[in-house]
Design a protein around this motif. Structure first.
Motif, PDB file in Angstrom:
ATOM      1  N   SER A 185      36.882   6.414  74.802  1.00  0.00           N
ATOM      2  CA  SER A 185      36.582   6.570  73.372  1.00  0.00           C
ATOM      3  C   SER A 185      35.132   6.990  73.122  1.00  0.00           C
ATOM      4  CB  SER A 185      36.872   5.257  72.634  1.00  0.00           C
ATOM      5  OG  SER A 185      38.262   5.015  72.602  1.00  0.00           O
ATOM      6  N   LEU A 186      34.393   7.305  74.174  1.00  0.00           N
ATOM      7  CA  LEU A 186      32.969   7.609  74.012  1.00  0.00           C
ATOM      8  C   LEU A 186      32.598   9.069  74.288  1.00  0.00           C
ATOM      9  CD1 LEU A 186      31.508   4.372  75.602  1.00  0.00           C
ATOM     10  CD2 LEU A 186      31.766   4.908  73.178  1.00  0.00           C
ATOM     11  N   TYR A 187      33.587   9.906  74.630  1.00  0.00           N
ATOM     12  CA  TYR A 187      33.304  11.329  74.822  1.00  0.00           C
ATOM     13  C   TYR A 187      33.016  11.941  73.459  1.00  0.00           C
ATOM     14  CZ  TYR A 187      35.293  10.929  79.518  1.00  0.00           C
ATOM     15  OH  TYR A 187      35.547  10.580  80.816  1.00  0.00           O
TER      16      TYR A 187
ATOM     17  N   VAL B 293      27.668   6.223  80.693  1.00  0.00           N
ATOM     18  CA  VAL B 293      27.367   6.364  79.273  1.00  0.00           C
ATOM     19  C   VAL B 293      25.859   6.337  79.129  1.00  0.00           C
ATOM     20  CG1 VAL B 293      27.566   5.272  77.008  1.00  0.00           C
ATOM     21  CG2 VAL B 293      29.516   5.311  78.544  1.00  0.00           C
ATOM     22  N   GLN B 294      25.334   7.331  78.404  1.00  0.00           N
ATOM     23  CA  GLN B 294      23.898   7.438  78.173  1.00  0.00           C
ATOM     24  C   GLN B 294      23.652   7.849  76.735  1.00  0.00           C
ATOM     25  OE1 GLN B 294      22.172  10.137  81.077  1.00  0.00           O
ATOM     26  NE2 GLN B 294      23.570   9.437  82.653  1.00  0.00           N
TER      27      GLN B 294
ATOM     28  N   ARG C 119      25.546   7.611  71.761  1.00  0.00           N
ATOM     29  CA  ARG C 119      26.020   7.551  73.145  1.00  0.00           C
ATOM     30  C   ARG C 119      26.975   8.688  73.469  1.00  0.00           C
ATOM     31  NH1 ARG C 119      28.314   1.605  73.559  1.00  0.00           N
ATOM     32  NH2 ARG C 119      29.269   2.348  71.653  1.00  0.00           N
ATOM     33  N   GLY C 120      27.015   9.046  74.738  1.00  0.00           N
ATOM     34  CA  GLY C 120      27.942  10.054  75.230  1.00  0.00           C
ATOM     35  C   GLY C 120      28.219   9.803  76.697  1.00  0.00           C
ATOM     36  N   VAL C 121      29.169  10.538  77.235  1.00  0.00           N
ATOM     37  CA  VAL C 121      29.551  10.400  78.636  1.00  0.00           C
ATOM     38  C   VAL C 121      28.897  11.530  79.429  1.00  0.00           C
ATOM     39  CG1 VAL C 121      31.488  10.341  80.258  1.00  0.00           C
ATOM     40  CG2 VAL C 121      31.747   9.340  77.981  1.00  0.00           C
ATOM     41  N   PHE C 122      28.260  11.173  80.538  1.00  0.00           N
ATOM     42  CA  PHE C 122      27.517  12.131  81.360  1.00  0.00           C
ATOM     43  C   PHE C 122      28.013  12.105  82.801  1.00  0.00           C
ATOM     44  CE2 PHE C 122      24.900  11.625  77.718  1.00  0.00           C
ATOM     45  CZ  PHE C 122      24.180  12.805  77.589  1.00  0.00           C
TER      46      PHE C 122
ATOM     47  N   THR D 160      31.991  16.797  77.145  1.00  0.00           N
ATOM     48  CA  THR D 160      32.508  16.805  75.776  1.00  0.00           C
ATOM     49  C   THR D 160      33.945  17.311  75.754  1.00  0.00           C
ATOM     50  OG1 THR D 160      31.633  19.037  75.384  1.00  0.00           O
ATOM     51  CG2 THR D 160      30.221  17.173  74.745  1.00  0.00           C
ATOM     52  N   VAL D 161      34.663  16.913  74.705  1.00  0.00           N
ATOM     53  CA  VAL D 161      36.046  17.349  74.492  1.00  0.00           C
ATOM     54  C   VAL D 161      36.191  17.797  73.045  1.00  0.00           C
ATOM     55  CG1 VAL D 161      37.013  15.797  76.246  1.00  0.00           C
ATOM     56  CG2 VAL D 161      36.844  15.022  73.877  1.00  0.00           C
ATOM     57  N   ASN D 162      37.230  18.557  72.773  1.00  0.00           N
ATOM     58  CA  ASN D 162      37.545  18.926  71.403  1.00  0.00           C
ATOM     59  C   ASN D 162      38.485  17.858  70.865  1.00  0.00           C
ATOM     60  OD1 ASN D 162      38.804  20.026  69.063  1.00  0.00           O
ATOM     61  ND2 ASN D 162      38.329  22.093  69.757  1.00  0.00           N
ATOM     62  N   TYR D 163      38.068  17.156  69.820  1.00  0.00           N
ATOM     63  CA  TYR D 163      38.871  16.066  69.284  1.00  0.00           C
ATOM     64  C   TYR D 163      40.213  16.533  68.734  1.00  0.00           C
ATOM     65  CZ  TYR D 163      34.931  12.745  69.457  1.00  0.00           C
ATOM     66  OH  TYR D 163      33.913  11.910  69.841  1.00  0.00           O
TER      67      TYR D 163
END
Length: 126
Positions: A71-73, A6-7, A14-17, A107-110
């Motif tokens: 839950s952070l994407y 997470v960055q 925040r996001g997932v990398f 990233t994902v499409n919610y």
């Protein structure tokens, strides 16, 4: 070896990398979930967790909180990953849709379907 972190995105919090390259179809993460009764949805809606829960169960009526990085994407209408609700394992599985390079945000499409352009509940700058 840790494959994701997470960055700060510099734009959306925040996001997932990716900490390594992923090939198309690779499992990125299997995030366990805490599934809650449908009756508790109204309480979650009154907290900060309101923006982080998934719809769960066969009828997708129960709220569930994904552990790990689940839950952070961040959302994108042009995602590089997708999620699959794995009811039998009480997990949400995240898979790459294409090659993802080390250092790239995942990233994902919610909406669930990576091609679904239906409006989400917040303003999207994609």
């Amino acid at each position: 070896m840790q494959k994701i972190s997470v960055q700060d995105t510099g734009k959306y919090g925040r996001g997932v990398f990716a900490l390594c390259d992923f090939e198309e179809g690779d499992l990125i993460e299997s995030a366990p979930v805490i599934a809650l009764p449908k009756s508790e949805r109204k309480y979650i809606k009154k907290t900060m967790l309101s923006d982080y829960f998934f719809n769960w169960g066969k009828k997708r009526k129960n709220p569930a909180i994904a552990l790990g990085y689940g839950s952070l994407y961040n959302h994108s209408y042009t995602p590089n990953a997708k999620f699959i609700v794995n009811l039998s394992e009480n997990a949400i599985d995240f898979y790459s849709l294409r090659k993802i390079r080390k250092g790239e945000e995942i990233t994902v499409n919610y909406n669930g379907d990576p091609t679904d352009k239906t409006n989400v509940w917040f303003e999207v700058i994609d």
